[in-house]
Write a protein that holds these residues in place. Structure first.
Motif, short mmCIF file in Angstrom:
data_model
loop_
_atom_site.label_atom_id
_atom_site.label_comp_id
_atom_site.label_asym_id
_atom_site.label_seq_id
_atom_site.Cartn_x
_atom_site.Cartn_y
_atom_site.Cartn_z
N LYS A 315 38.65 35.70 34.70
CA LYS A 315 38.93 34.77 33.61
C LYS A 315 38.11 35.09 32.37
CE LYS A 315 38.99 29.83 32.48
NZ LYS A 315 38.72 28.45 32.99
N LEU A 316 36.81 35.37 32.57
CA LEU A 316 35.96 35.68 31.43
C LEU A 316 36.39 36.98 30.76
CD1 LEU A 316 32.31 34.70 32.47
CD2 LEU A 316 34.04 33.36 31.29
N ALA A 317 36.90 37.93 31.54
CA ALA A 317 37.34 39.20 30.96
C ALA A 317 38.54 39.01 30.04
CB ALA A 317 37.68 40.19 32.07
N GLY A 318 39.37 38.00 30.33
CA GLY A 318 40.50 37.68 29.46
C GLY A 318 41.48 38.83 29.29
N PHE A 319 41.91 39.42 30.39
CA PHE A 319 42.78 40.60 30.33
C PHE A 319 44.14 40.28 29.69
CE2 PHE A 319 40.24 41.62 34.27
CZ PHE A 319 39.46 42.58 33.65
N SER A 320 44.64 41.23 28.93
CA SER A 320 45.98 41.11 28.35
C SER A 320 47.01 41.89 29.14
CB SER A 320 45.96 41.62 26.90
OG SER A 320 45.67 43.01 26.88
N GLY A 321 46.55 42.85 29.95
CA GLY A 321 47.46 43.64 30.79
C GLY A 321 47.45 45.12 30.47
N ASN A 322 46.80 45.51 29.38
CA ASN A 322 46.85 46.92 28.98
C ASN A 322 45.46 47.57 28.94
OD1 ASN A 322 48.43 49.18 28.17
ND2 ASN A 322 47.70 48.91 26.06
N GLU A 323 44.50 46.97 29.61
CA GLU A 323 43.12 47.46 29.52
C GLU A 323 42.82 48.57 30.51
OE1 GLU A 323 43.03 43.21 28.09
OE2 GLU A 323 43.87 44.26 29.83
N LEU A 324 41.95 49.49 30.07
CA LEU A 324 41.28 50.42 30.96
C LEU A 324 39.94 49.78 31.33
CD1 LEU A 324 40.71 53.14 32.39
CD2 LEU A 324 39.86 54.00 30.18
N VAL A 325 39.71 49.60 32.62
CA VAL A 325 38.52 48.88 33.09
C VAL A 325 37.66 49.83 33.91
CG1 VAL A 325 37.67 46.96 34.49
CG2 VAL A 325 39.78 46.70 33.15
N TYR A 326 36.37 49.85 33.62
CA TYR A 326 35.39 50.51 34.49
C TYR A 326 34.72 49.43 35.33
CZ TYR A 326 35.39 55.04 31.99
OH TYR A 326 35.73 56.26 31.45
N ASP A 327 34.76 49.61 36.64
CA ASP A 327 34.11 48.68 37.56
C ASP A 327 32.89 49.38 38.15
OD1 ASP A 327 33.58 46.47 39.18
OD2 ASP A 327 34.89 47.20 40.79
N LEU A 328 31.72 49.06 37.61
CA LEU A 328 30.48 49.72 38.03
C LEU A 328 29.88 49.00 39.23
CD1 LEU A 328 28.83 50.36 34.53
CD2 LEU A 328 30.71 51.59 35.66
N TYR A 329 29.33 49.79 40.17
CA TYR A 329 28.79 49.26 41.43
C TYR A 329 29.92 48.54 42.18
CZ TYR A 329 24.69 49.95 38.45
OH TYR A 329 23.77 50.46 37.57
N THR A 330 31.03 49.25 42.33
CA THR A 330 32.26 48.63 42.82
C THR A 330 32.22 48.26 44.29
OG1 THR A 330 34.67 48.88 42.78
CG2 THR A 330 33.39 50.82 43.43
N GLY A 331 31.24 48.80 45.06
CA GLY A 331 31.18 48.49 46.49
C GLY A 331 32.44 48.96 47.19
N ALA A 332 33.07 48.06 47.94
CA ALA A 332 34.32 48.39 48.63
C ALA A 332 35.53 48.15 47.75
CB ALA A 332 34.43 47.59 49.92
N GLY A 333 35.30 48.05 46.45
CA GLY A 333 36.41 47.93 45.50
C GLY A 333 37.07 46.57 45.47
N THR A 334 36.36 45.54 45.92
CA THR A 334 36.98 44.22 45.99
C THR A 334 37.36 43.71 44.61
OG1 THR A 334 35.44 43.82 47.82
CG2 THR A 334 36.79 41.98 47.12
N ILE A 335 36.41 43.74 43.67
CA ILE A 335 36.72 43.28 42.31
C ILE A 335 37.77 44.19 41.68
CG2 ILE A 335 35.81 42.98 39.98
CD1 ILE A 335 33.21 42.02 41.14
N ALA A 336 37.61 45.51 41.85
CA ALA A 336 38.56 46.46 41.25
C ALA A 336 39.99 46.16 41.69
CB ALA A 336 38.17 47.88 41.62
N ASN A 337 40.18 45.97 42.99
CA ASN A 337 41.53 45.68 43.50
C ASN A 337 41.99 44.28 43.11
OD1 ASN A 337 42.43 48.08 45.06
ND2 ASN A 337 40.52 47.73 46.17
N PHE A 338 41.06 43.37 42.98
CA PHE A 338 41.38 41.98 42.61
C PHE A 338 41.92 41.90 41.19
CE2 PHE A 338 40.10 37.68 41.15
CZ PHE A 338 40.75 36.91 42.12
#
Length: 470
Positions: A315-338
């Motif tokens: 929610k805080l990121a406020g994505f519009s749908g066209n962003e390139l996102v870097y997920d640092l310290y992604t772990g098992a990729g939970t946030i990245a996949n979310f």
């Protein structure tokens, strides 16, 4: 300021004004700051000094003259001895209040940012039985409580439970733990009883000998159950005996595993995992996404609240749908996949190679095709060449360990100049340190604490930063 005499051991009428880590109340007596065991803000107490330094001392209550409105009766019989749930003597509303204060204090004091718009802390959906993973330790050196000593109840010295704080070789035998839902308690107590009745030895943490070492229990919101028994030096037939008992006694176990670990430390990440029955994994689910959890997988230990934490992040990121996102310290990729369904592409970076393999697998399971993952030290992977190859991100999500981000990583973020950074942290002090450096080019727009671990001092905090001059 009046000085406390060096030989003074008792101080009367101390008003407790704050609470520190390890569940100790904070009070002041002339030139000393006192950290008082089991004291609650608002208490008026007499205290005995246990350990005194130049400007502070550790103390224990000798008399509770006036109880704080925040004080409550601990519900766990192991409170005060076990190393967990150290805020259990304080109401949950008060816990939230002081967790919020710890976040705003750190950010205002260390980062010197305006915290007036901080969002109220998000409470945990559950305050008991909220953990999906617990690790218990076997020991032949049970910690004897005062009741044990008083009643000479020291015949049975084998224990299965948690480490006593500051005593690596002493284990408090746990009868009931309020951290993990059924059948966790029944499994642990049944394993202990069976092992005692069948002469299976408990581990000696000093001599490094004995059959049984650790018991790990993982649950999921999908009602799946993983049990891992870690052996050290079992005798012939003992592995089969105990594992067969678990399989027949608890047929609902989805994944029944065992490990033979003869190292000097308890970590199993470098050990072979043996499947005794069922699968080598369980599944967790979040917003329709499935996550495969193996014996070595990382997953947030409060499943329900993890969803809330990630929802706040998205929610805080406020994505519009066209962003390139870097997920640092992604772990098992939970946030990245979310967040992947809400953006153009996600690139995750993580130090642990096995976690990256889990991240890739979780993308595959959920038919997510816009994620890419890389393993390696963050400060080495995230270099100018990497950014040139993959593109400058629109949004960076960073969720580092308690130590925060390496200075080189912070410097790289300043060079990269992503439009937004969403910083998720389990340590407000190191987060504040990093925010102070990022202030050079970023301003803090939103701060949102999230409680993941009721009855402890730990709190997650999510901060949205935006590049200046946008």
């Amino acid at each position: 300021m009046k000085k406390i005499p060096a030989d003074k051991k008792f101080i009367e009428n101390i008003r407790v004004i704050d609470i520190a880590e390890e569940g100790k109340g904070v009070g002041k007596a002339d030139d000393l700051v006192l950290f008082i065991e089991k004291a609650v803000p608002g208490d008026l107490v007499d205290a005995e000094l246990i350990r005194k330094k130049k400007n502070f001392a550790e103390a224990k209550i000798t008399k509770l003259t006036e109880a704080s409105e925040h004080r409550t009766e601990p519900f766990c019989p192991h409170f005060g001895i076990c190393g967990g749930c150290k805020w259990q003597h304080m109401t949950y509303d008060a816990q939230l209040q002081f967790k919020q204060k710890s976040v705003t204090d750190a950010l205002s004091r260390i980062a010197r940012i305006d915290v007036s718009s901080t969002h109220p802390i998000l409470p945990s959906f559950e305050t008991r039985y909220y953990r999906n993973k617990l690790e218990f330790t076997f020991s032949n050196k049970r910690w004897l409580t005062s009741d044990d000593i008083e009643n000479n109840n020291d015949a049975e010295m084998n224990a299965l439970g948690f480490h006593v704080p500051l005593r690596f070789d002493k284990i408090l035998n746990i009868e009931t733990c309020y951290l993990q839902t059924d059948p966790s308690n029944e499994i642990r107590n049944s394993v202990r009883t069976f092992s005692l009745e069948n002469g299976i030895s408990f581990y000696d943490l000093r001599q490094h000998e004995g059959a049984l070492r650790n018991l790990i229990i993982r649950t999921s919101t999908t009602d799946e159950l993983m049990v891992i028994v870690v052996f050290a030096y079992p005798e012939e037939g003992q592995v089969e005996s105990l594992m067969s008992f678990l399989q027949s006694r608890f047929p609902q176990i989805t994944s029944l595993l065992y490990v033979i670990n003869q190292k000097k430390n308890d970590t199993i990440f470098d050990q072979d995992i043996h499947v005794y029955a069922g699968r080598d994994h369980i599944f967790e689910e979040m917003e329709g996404l499935k996550f495969k959890i193996g014996a070595k997988s990382f997953y947030q230990t409060n499943s329900l609240q993890a969803y809330e934490l990630y929802s706040v992040t998205r929610k805080l990121a406020g994505f519009s749908g066209n962003e390139l996102v870097y997920d640092l310290y992604t772990g098992a990729g939970t946030i990245a996949n979310f967040v992947a369904r809400h953006v153009r592409e996600v690139i995750g970076i993580e130090y642990v190679p096995s976690a990256i393999e889990d991240a890739k697998l979780n993308s595959s399971i959920n038919n997510i095709g816009n994620t890419t993952f890389y393993a390696g030290d963050m400060k080495d992977v995230l270099d100018a060449e990497f950014i040139a190859r993959h593109g400058k991100p629109d949004v960076v999500i960073t969720d580092p360990p308690r130590a925060g981000m390496h200075a080189d990583v912070v410097a790289r973020l300043l060079e990269m100049e992503a439009r937004k950074i969403v910083y998720v942290s389990c340590n407000a002090a190191t987060q504040a340190r990093d925010l102070a450096l990022l202030k050079e080019k970023y301003r803090v727009l939103k701060i949102h604490p999230v409680d993941m671990f009721p009855h402890t001092q730990h709190v997650e905090n999510v901060v949205l930063l935006e590049l200046h001059d946008q």
